[in-house]
Write an enzyme that holds these catalytic residues in place. Sequence first.
Site, PDB file in Angstrom:
ATOM      1  N   SER A 158       0.802  -1.221   0.000  1.00  0.00           N
ATOM      2  CA  SER A 158       0.000   0.000   0.000  1.00  0.00           C
ATOM      3  C   SER A 158       0.837   1.275   0.000  1.00  0.00           C
ATOM      4  O   SER A 158       0.388   2.312  -0.494  1.00  0.00           O
ATOM      5  CB  SER A 158      -0.961   0.005   1.190  1.00  0.00           C
ATOM      6  OG  SER A 158      -0.283  -0.290   2.388  1.00  0.00           O
ATOM      7  N   HIS A 195       1.662   4.672   4.271  1.00  0.00           N
ATOM      8  CA  HIS A 195       0.718   5.333   3.367  1.00  0.00           C
ATOM      9  C   HIS A 195       1.096   6.798   3.156  1.00  0.00           C
ATOM     10  O   HIS A 195       1.160   7.281   2.020  1.00  0.00           O
ATOM     11  CB  HIS A 195      -0.694   5.262   3.951  1.00  0.00           C
ATOM     12  CG  HIS A 195      -1.256   3.888   3.977  1.00  0.00           C
ATOM     13  ND1 HIS A 195      -2.505   3.592   4.488  1.00  0.00           N
ATOM     14  CD2 HIS A 195      -0.749   2.695   3.560  1.00  0.00           C
ATOM     15  CE1 HIS A 195      -2.742   2.304   4.383  1.00  0.00           C
ATOM     16  NE2 HIS A 195      -1.686   1.738   3.828  1.00  0.00           N
TER      17      HIS A 195
END
Length: 272
Positions: A197, A250
């Site tokens: 991610s 992230h």
Amino acid sequence: MIKLHSSRDSQEILALQTMLRRAGMPVTVTERGNLLELWLVQASYEAAARELIREFRTNPPTEQEPQAPLATLGGAALWHVLARQAGIFTFVLFVLVLIVAAAQWFVAPEFTLSQLIFSPHGGHTLEASQPWRWITPILLHFSATHLIFNLFWWWYLGGRLELVYGSKVLIFVTLVTALASNYAQWYVSGPLFGGLSGVVYGLLGFAMIVAWQRPRHPLALPPALLVFMIGWLVLGYTDLLWVNVANEAHSVGLISGILLGFVWRAKKPAMR
């Protein structure tokens, strides 16, 4: 470089670029005003490239033809559909993540984890003699939901970038955002983390900047997608989510992708 075609239709340009790249021809896309321009990098391919474009424009794909559901397609037909959405590196990393997930969950969980986590000794000790560990946490996933979510966005964002700018650019963006996001997550929480991610958010940031104020650019993303992805990132910092989220990966992945997007626009103004 030799200009092959120009158009305001980003889908047409992307289709032509994909077709030519599958034929082994080095092409790229630039933007000039409201026009997207398709360029051939090596002049020796010009005759063949123009012939392929002529055939494409004479017999363009019929968008109105109904598409069979993926579940009903045979192996060759399914691969043909998927191949139009991504390039070779997107596919290779996709398969590699699946292989690692199988090994991590079913074959040799402890061994797989010990070989791929950021630091095998725990704590905040970098393993300089094993530099692959600074990248390989992107291959690790800890649930089916985690895996599916990341692979979907990898295919969607990574595939688009690779089709537009080629495998080398996607590899570079992937490595830089992986290094940045992995290091940030390790520094804050230690070595027991994993997931693609951070790279996904890096690809998102890169696409946001490269296509900023260029709605016809092939990397332009729907506003709803941007709202969802940024909203998910923000929610990760609250107690509202039911899953553990690598917030630092992230955030730093997104920031590193944004910075790479600015560098790309500054260094390659004619290759946007």
